[in-house]
Design a protein around this motif. Sequence first.
Motif, short mmCIF file in Angstrom:
data_model
loop_
_atom_site.label_atom_id
_atom_site.label_comp_id
_atom_site.label_asym_id
_atom_site.label_seq_id
_atom_site.Cartn_x
_atom_site.Cartn_y
_atom_site.Cartn_z
N PHE A 41 37.93 50.60 -61.30
CA PHE A 41 39.01 51.07 -60.44
C PHE A 41 39.66 49.93 -59.66
CE2 PHE A 41 39.30 55.87 -59.74
CZ PHE A 41 39.04 56.13 -61.07
N THR A 42 39.07 48.72 -59.71
CA THR A 42 39.76 47.58 -59.11
C THR A 42 41.08 47.31 -59.82
OG1 THR A 42 38.52 46.02 -60.50
CG2 THR A 42 37.64 46.49 -58.30
N GLU A 43 41.20 47.73 -61.09
CA GLU A 43 42.47 47.59 -61.80
C GLU A 43 43.53 48.48 -61.17
OE1 GLU A 43 42.08 47.74 -66.12
OE2 GLU A 43 39.94 47.32 -65.89
N ILE B 277 57.59 46.17 -62.49
CA ILE B 277 56.91 45.13 -61.74
C ILE B 277 55.71 44.65 -62.53
CG2 ILE B 277 57.66 45.97 -59.47
CD1 ILE B 277 54.91 47.26 -59.13
N LEU B 278 55.18 43.48 -62.14
CA LEU B 278 53.97 42.94 -62.75
C LEU B 278 52.87 42.88 -61.70
CD1 LEU B 278 55.20 39.95 -64.96
CD2 LEU B 278 54.34 42.16 -65.75
N THR B 279 51.67 43.27 -62.09
CA THR B 279 50.52 43.19 -61.20
C THR B 279 49.99 41.76 -61.17
OG1 THR B 279 48.92 43.68 -62.96
CG2 THR B 279 49.93 45.56 -61.81
N SER B 280 49.03 41.51 -60.30
CA SER B 280 48.47 40.16 -60.18
C SER B 280 47.76 39.72 -61.45
CB SER B 280 47.49 40.12 -59.00
OG SER B 280 46.41 41.04 -59.20
N ASP C 119 43.44 49.37 -58.08
CA ASP C 119 43.71 48.74 -56.78
C ASP C 119 44.83 47.72 -56.92
OD1 ASP C 119 41.58 50.20 -55.78
OD2 ASP C 119 40.16 48.53 -55.89
N ARG C 120 44.80 46.93 -57.99
CA ARG C 120 45.85 45.93 -58.21
C ARG C 120 47.21 46.60 -58.42
NH1 ARG C 120 42.03 43.70 -62.31
NH2 ARG C 120 40.60 42.32 -61.20
N ASP C 121 47.20 47.74 -59.11
CA ASP C 121 48.46 48.47 -59.33
C ASP C 121 49.06 48.91 -58.00
OD1 ASP C 121 47.83 48.16 -61.99
OD2 ASP C 121 47.33 50.26 -62.34
N LEU C 122 48.23 49.52 -57.15
CA LEU C 122 48.73 49.99 -55.86
C LEU C 122 49.22 48.81 -55.02
CD1 LEU C 122 47.29 52.69 -53.53
CD2 LEU C 122 47.77 50.44 -52.60
N ASP C 123 48.48 47.73 -55.01
CA ASP C 123 48.88 46.56 -54.22
C ASP C 123 50.23 46.02 -54.68
OD1 ASP C 123 46.47 46.84 -52.94
OD2 ASP C 123 45.51 45.11 -53.90
#
Length: 313
Positions: A97-99, A20-23, A101-105
Motif C-alpha cells: 500500500f506504500t504504492e 501526473i507522474l508519481t515519485s 501512498d505515493r499516488d495520493l502524495d
Amino acid sequence: MDLFPTESNPVPEGAVVGEILTSDGVRLRTATWRSGARRTLGTVCIFQGRAESIERYFETIGDLRRRGFAVASFDFRGQGGSERRLRNPRKGHVDSFTEYDRDLDAFMQQVALPDCPPPHFALGHSTGGLVCLRAVHDGRARFTRMVLDGPLLALGRSRPSPGLISGIAALTTALGLGELEVPRRFAVPIEQMKFENNPLTSDPVRFERNREMARALPQVSVGPPTFGWLYAATQAMAEAADEAYPPRITVPLLLVAGSLDRVVSIAAVEGLAGELRTASFVLVPGARHEVLMERDRLREQYWAAFDAFVPGS
C-alpha cells in the motif's frame, strides 16, 4: 487523456483532465471541476475504492458541485485510466500500500494543493478510505475534514474467514505467486454479478448503471485482485488495527457504514470512531458497501450527515 461517458452516466460539465507522474514514475489520470455555485466552499478530493474509476463518481461529483464545492479526483495505479502494473491490465495489483501512498502524495502535491481552492476535504471509499487514513496518520496530507464510507479497516464476515484469507494470501505471495488472481467465486467482477444478493447496493438502477459501465468501458475497468494485492491489503489493515495507530489521527473525521455491508467489518469502522476524539460514526440502516451508490433515501442519509459535518455546506 479522456473521461468516458455512457448513456446513463454523462461526464459532468467543465471537467479538466490531466496526467501526473508519481515519485516512482507511474502515470496517473486526474480530473478536476470548479464549483457549480457562485461561492466556492473549498475542494472535495475523492479517493476511490479498489477497481473503481473517476467515471463511477460522476453523480457524486454533481452532488458536490451543486453544494458549492470544487472537486478533484484521480485513478489509483492499476485501475481506471491510470497506468496498469501487470501485462494483463485486468488484474488489480500492488505489492504494498506504500504504492498507493505515493499516488495520493503525487495527486495532492501536483493537483489538489496548487490548483484547487482551499480548504481541502477528503471523501474516501473503502480502499481509498484506508489510504486517506494512512496519509493523515503519517502527516503526509492535511485535510480540514475527512468523510470515509466503508473504509477498508478489516474484512467483513466471509467464507473462508478473514484470518484464513490473510494466511492464504501471505503464503501464496511468499511462494512467488502474488500475481495470480484471486478465484472469481470469491471476488466476482461487477459485470458478472447478478443484482440479487449483490454485496454493493440495493439500488437496481445504480447497480445496472455501474455494471453497464464495466461492460462498455473495458479500458477503465478492472477484474479481481491478485493474491499480492490481497496480502498488501491485509498488511495495511493490520497496521491500522494497532492500538498505537488511532492517537496519531487528529483530523476531524466522519465514518459512515452501511448496516448490511458484507465487504468490510462494520465493527472495525465503529471501533475506530470510538477510539478517536475527533471522529463521529453514522450507520445507514439498509445500506450495503457502496452507500453513495444506494437508493435515494439511503443516499439522503449520507448527504445529511455530510452536510452537518463539512463546514460551509
